[in-house]
Write an enzyme that holds these catalytic residues in place. Structure first.
Site, PDB file in Angstrom:
ATOM      1  N   TYR A  36       0.837  -1.257  -0.100  1.00 53.32           N
ATOM      2  CA  TYR A  36       0.028  -0.066   0.087  1.00 53.32           C
ATOM      3  C   TYR A  36       1.248   1.560   0.137  1.00 53.32           C
ATOM      4  O   TYR A  36       0.806   2.399  -0.797  1.00 53.32           O
ATOM      5  CB  TYR A  36      -0.774   0.038   1.233  1.00 53.32           C
ATOM      6  CG  TYR A  36      -2.394  -0.583   0.779  1.00 53.32           C
ATOM      7  CD1 TYR A  36      -3.645   0.013  -0.169  1.00 53.32           C
ATOM      8  CD2 TYR A  36      -2.264  -2.276   0.683  1.00 53.32           C
ATOM      9  CE1 TYR A  36      -4.477  -1.033  -0.440  1.00 53.32           C
ATOM     10  CE2 TYR A  36      -3.351  -2.929   0.541  1.00 53.32           C
ATOM     11  CZ  TYR A  36      -4.610  -1.978   0.041  1.00 53.32           C
ATOM     12  OH  TYR A  36      -6.136  -2.918  -0.873  1.00 53.32           O
ATOM     13  N   CYS A  40     -10.708   1.265  18.151  1.00 59.75           N
ATOM     14  CA  CYS A  40     -11.044   1.664  18.561  1.00 59.75           C
ATOM     15  C   CYS A  40     -12.226   2.167  17.083  1.00 59.75           C
ATOM     16  O   CYS A  40     -13.012   3.187  16.630  1.00 59.75           O
ATOM     17  CB  CYS A  40     -10.965   2.992  18.329  1.00 59.75           C
ATOM     18  SG  CYS A  40     -10.167   4.194  17.926  1.00 59.75           S
ATOM     19  N   GLN A  81     -14.736   2.997  -8.018  1.00 55.15           N
ATOM     20  CA  GLN A  81     -13.862   2.409  -7.338  1.00 55.15           C
ATOM     21  C   GLN A  81     -13.262   2.568  -6.948  1.00 55.15           C
ATOM     22  O   GLN A  81     -12.279   1.542  -6.215  1.00 55.15           O
ATOM     23  CB  GLN A  81     -14.274   0.481  -8.227  1.00 55.15           C
ATOM     24  CG  GLN A  81     -15.685  -0.337  -8.660  1.00 55.15           C
ATOM     25  CD  GLN A  81     -15.522  -0.963  -9.512  1.00 55.15           C
ATOM     26  OE1 GLN A  81     -15.305  -0.844 -10.909  1.00 55.15           O
ATOM     27  NE2 GLN A  81     -15.643  -2.070  -8.974  1.00 55.15           N
ATOM     28  N   ASN A  82     -12.532   2.875  -7.761  1.00 53.85           N
ATOM     29  CA  ASN A  82     -10.436   3.660  -7.544  1.00 53.85           C
ATOM     30  C   ASN A  82     -10.674   3.795  -5.767  1.00 53.85           C
ATOM     31  O   ASN A  82     -11.525   4.803  -5.348  1.00 53.85           O
ATOM     32  CB  ASN A  82     -10.794   4.880  -8.015  1.00 53.85           C
ATOM     33  CG  ASN A  82     -10.365   4.297  -9.615  1.00 53.85           C
ATOM     34  OD1 ASN A  82     -10.462   2.996  -9.802  1.00 53.85           O
ATOM     35  ND2 ASN A  82     -10.213   4.524 -10.355  1.00 53.85           N
ATOM     36  N   CYS A 133      -6.796   6.715  19.551  1.00 50.25           N
ATOM     37  CA  CYS A 133      -6.020   5.601  20.153  1.00 50.25           C
ATOM     38  C   CYS A 133      -4.377   5.370  20.844  1.00 50.25           C
ATOM     39  O   CYS A 133      -4.073   4.810  21.507  1.00 50.25           O
ATOM     40  CB  CYS A 133      -7.005   4.692  20.278  1.00 50.25           C
ATOM     41  SG  CYS A 133      -6.412   3.117  19.544  1.00 50.25           S
ATOM     42  N   GLY A 183     -13.845   1.931 -17.831  1.00 50.54           N
ATOM     43  CA  GLY A 183     -12.517   1.702 -17.355  1.00 50.54           C
ATOM     44  C   GLY A 183     -12.255   0.644 -16.395  1.00 50.54           C
ATOM     45  O   GLY A 183     -11.721   0.505 -15.616  1.00 50.54           O
ATOM     46  N   THR A 184     -13.780  -0.205 -16.270  1.00 52.96           N
ATOM     47  CA  THR A 184     -13.851  -1.463 -15.283  1.00 52.96           C
ATOM     48  C   THR A 184     -13.991  -2.608 -15.680  1.00 52.96           C
ATOM     49  O   THR A 184     -15.169  -2.745 -17.408  1.00 52.96           O
ATOM     50  CB  THR A 184     -14.938  -0.981 -14.519  1.00 52.96           C
ATOM     51  OG1 THR A 184     -16.121  -2.170 -12.992  1.00 52.96           O
ATOM     52  CG2 THR A 184     -16.042  -0.390 -14.847  1.00 52.96           C
ATOM     53  N   ALA A 223     -10.380   5.587 -21.512  1.00 51.91           N
ATOM     54  CA  ALA A 223     -11.353   7.010 -21.535  1.00 51.91           C
ATOM     55  C   ALA A 223     -10.920   8.256 -21.755  1.00 51.91           C
ATOM     56  O   ALA A 223     -11.221   9.109 -21.980  1.00 51.91           O
ATOM     57  CB  ALA A 223     -11.375   6.343 -19.870  1.00 51.91           C
ATOM     58  N   HIS A 231     -14.802   2.054  -3.081  1.00 54.79           N
ATOM     59  CA  HIS A 231     -13.777   0.705  -2.081  1.00 54.79           C
ATOM     60  C   HIS A 231     -13.263   1.918  -1.166  1.00 54.79           C
ATOM     61  O   HIS A 231     -11.998   0.961  -0.742  1.00 54.79           O
ATOM     62  CB  HIS A 231     -12.773   0.129  -3.613  1.00 54.79           C
ATOM     63  CG  HIS A 231     -13.989  -0.806  -3.470  1.00 54.79           C
ATOM     64  ND1 HIS A 231     -13.999  -1.346  -4.654  1.00 54.79           N
ATOM     65  CD2 HIS A 231     -14.929  -1.009  -3.494  1.00 54.79           C
ATOM     66  CE1 HIS A 231     -14.672  -2.638  -5.362  1.00 54.79           C
ATOM     67  NE2 HIS A 231     -15.251  -2.448  -4.632  1.00 54.79           N
TER      68      HIS A 231
HETATM   69  N1  LIG Z   1      -6.395   3.056  -9.609  1.00 51.96           N
HETATM   70  C1  LIG Z   1      -7.054   3.133  -8.654  1.00 51.96           C
HETATM   71  O1  LIG Z   1      -7.639   3.322  -7.603  1.00 51.96           O
HETATM   72  C2  LIG Z   1      -6.943   0.730  -8.343  1.00 51.96           C
HETATM   73  C3  LIG Z   1      -5.944   0.751  -8.806  1.00 51.96           C
HETATM   74  C4  LIG Z   1      -6.840  -0.667  -9.271  1.00 51.96           C
HETATM   75  C5  LIG Z   1      -7.150  -1.727  -8.601  1.00 51.96           C
HETATM   76  N2  LIG Z   1      -8.016  -1.230  -8.309  1.00 51.96           N
HETATM   77  C6  LIG Z   1      -9.459  -1.231  -6.930  1.00 51.96           C
HETATM   78  O2  LIG Z   1      -9.153  -2.766  -7.772  1.00 51.96           O
HETATM   79  C7  LIG Z   1     -10.314  -3.235  -8.646  1.00 51.96           C
HETATM   80  C8  LIG Z   1     -10.562  -3.616  -9.562  1.00 51.96           C
HETATM   81  O3  LIG Z   1     -11.605  -3.897  -9.966  1.00 51.96           O
HETATM   82  P1  LIG Z   1     -12.017  -2.963 -11.981  1.00 51.96           P
HETATM   83  O4  LIG Z   1     -12.536  -3.567 -12.652  1.00 51.96           O
HETATM   84  O5  LIG Z   1     -12.096  -1.336 -11.339  1.00 51.96           O
HETATM   85  O6  LIG Z   1     -10.573  -2.622 -12.488  1.00 51.96           O
HETATM   86  P2  LIG Z   1      -9.836  -3.934 -13.259  1.00 51.96           P
HETATM   87  O7  LIG Z   1      -8.103  -3.453 -12.932  1.00 51.96           O
HETATM   88  O8  LIG Z   1      -9.854  -5.192 -12.572  1.00 51.96           O
HETATM   89  O9  LIG Z   1      -9.684  -3.481 -15.014  1.00 51.96           O
HETATM   90  C9  LIG Z   1      -9.414  -2.832 -15.478  1.00 51.96           C
HETATM   91  C10 LIG Z   1     -10.606  -1.658 -16.402  1.00 51.96           C
HETATM   92  O10 LIG Z   1      -9.969  -1.301 -17.074  1.00 51.96           O
HETATM   93  C11 LIG Z   1      -9.772  -1.021 -18.679  1.00 51.96           C
HETATM   94  N3  LIG Z   1      -8.696  -0.298 -18.937  1.00 51.96           N
HETATM   95  C12 LIG Z   1      -7.148  -0.106 -19.122  1.00 51.96           C
HETATM   96  N4  LIG Z   1      -6.393   0.998 -19.651  1.00 51.96           N
HETATM   97  C13 LIG Z   1      -8.211   1.678 -19.750  1.00 51.96           C
HETATM   98  C14 LIG Z   1      -8.080   3.666 -20.309  1.00 51.96           C
HETATM   99  N5  LIG Z   1      -6.972   3.476 -20.760  1.00 51.96           N
HETATM  100  N6  LIG Z   1      -9.682   3.547 -20.654  1.00 51.96           N
HETATM  101  C15 LIG Z   1     -10.623   2.488 -19.904  1.00 51.96           C
HETATM  102  N7  LIG Z   1     -10.531   1.675 -19.463  1.00 51.96           N
HETATM  103  C16 LIG Z   1      -9.162   1.481 -19.425  1.00 51.96           C
HETATM  104  C17 LIG Z   1      -9.444  -2.425 -18.816  1.00 51.96           C
HETATM  105  O11 LIG Z   1      -9.477  -3.236 -20.244  1.00 51.96           O
HETATM  106  C18 LIG Z   1     -10.432  -3.345 -17.583  1.00 51.96           C
HETATM  107  O12 LIG Z   1     -11.385  -4.157 -18.225  1.00 51.96           O
HETATM  108  C19 LIG Z   1     -11.463  -2.626  -8.154  1.00 51.96           C
HETATM  109  O13 LIG Z   1     -12.744  -1.920  -7.653  1.00 51.96           O
HETATM  110  C20 LIG Z   1     -10.941  -1.262  -6.725  1.00 51.96           C
HETATM  111  O14 LIG Z   1     -10.971  -1.187  -5.962  1.00 51.96           O
HETATM  112  C21 LIG Z   1      -8.353   0.540  -7.526  1.00 51.96           C
HETATM  113 ZN   LIG Z   2      -7.872   4.021  17.266  1.00 52.77          ZN
END
Ligand SMILES: NC(=O)c1ccc[n+]([C@@H]2O[C@H](COP(=O)([O-])OP(=O)(O)OC[C@H]3O[C@@H](n4cnc5c(N)ncnc54)[C@H](O)[C@@H]3O)[C@@H](O)[C@H]2O)c1
Ligand SMILES: [Zn+2]
Length: 247
Positions: A69, A132, A103-104, A151, A189-190, A232, A121
């Protein structure tokens, strides 16, 4: 295909929509240089993100999970929002009733200037105390200095929702209300494999709403109405510019 063939159906649908919503995933931040979990850069020190982002991994080896992380926080801090994030801010200005759900965990929507946003998320720059339950800002990058400000406990975890965990009740309830009222969802992008988010488009479709999917890769989880197979950061600015000119 010409711009018009690709974008016009999406713009027409947006013009008609009364309750539009957007769901973004890791793909919208890919062009900022933040790896998606399933992409080729998702692995870290030979660990699969899909197994690291779990309560089991944290229970077994919290140090490794925290190191991952902290590594991701450093990457995100060094990157900037991209044209896709900015286009969503502009669209929200044009359509005040638009609800944006992500979801990011990277905070890039907010850094682009988006004020109203559901982070389903959580956020990587926050942590939660296991003693706590206090949620606090986490800007530290060394493990030794991670303490709950309330705490003093060092039993803290990233304030994100891991695979296999459920989304906190108050957030998921507001989100499900939005989904039940939406007549249009734009998924950006999901991969459509992480539930409950993967079910949102299904629910909107079930009520004969419009689904617009922006993703350069074919997405077997959706059989969407309007498919924009482009990154995107390329598609969204043109979409929003043309929408703005027509309304
Ligand atoms: N940036 C972040 O915050 C981040 C990064 C990785 C994972 N996560 C976490 O992991 C989980 C993974 O699930 P997810 O479905 O969001 O991600 P995923 O990694 O499963 O899927 C990402 C999707 O984005 C598409 N993609 C790639 N480049 C792109 C672009 N330039 N434009 C549009 N689409 C594009 C891919 O084809 C893919 O289908 C998420 O729920 C999130 O919590 C977050
Ligand atoms: Zn605490």
């Amino acid at each position: 295909m010409s711009d018009n063939e690709v974008l016009t159906p999406a713009i027409r649908a947006l013009l008609k929509s009364k309750n539009p919503m957007i769901l973004t995933g890791a793909g919208i931040s890919a062009e900022s240089g933040i790896p998606t979990f399933r992409g080729k850069d998702g692995y870290w020190r030979n660990h699969d993100p899909l197994t690291l982002a779990t309560p089991e991994a944290f229970a077994k080896d919290s140090r490794t999970v925290w190191e991952w992380y902290n590594y991701r926080k450093e990457i995100i801090t060094s990157k900037q929002p991209n044209a896709g994030h900015f286009a969503i801010v502009k669209l929200k200005e044009l359509l005040p009733d638009l609800t944006v759900i992500t979801q990011n965990v990277d905070g890039l929507h907010q850094r682009a200037g988006l004020i109203e946003l559901y982070e389903m998320h959580g956020n990587i720059f926050k942590m939660k105390c296991l003693s706590c339950n206090t949620i606090s800002i986490n800007s530290e990058t060394t493990l030794e200095s991670l303490f709950c400000p309330e705490c003093g406990s060092n039993r803290v975890r990233p304030n994100v929702v891991w695979f296999g965990e459920s989304i906190p009740g108050e957030i998921i309830n507001s989100i499900l209300d939005t989904v039940r009222n939406a007549d249009l969802i734009m998924t950006i992008g999901t991969s459509g494999t992480v539930y409950p988010a993967a079910g949102f488009a299904i629910e909107v479709r079930r009520r004969e709403g419009v689904v617009i999917d922006i993703n350069p890769d074919a997405n077997s989880a959706f059989s969407n109405d309007i498919l924009i197979r482009e990154p995107a950061g390329l598609a969204l600015p043109r979409l929003v510019e043309q929408f703005s000119a027509l309304r």
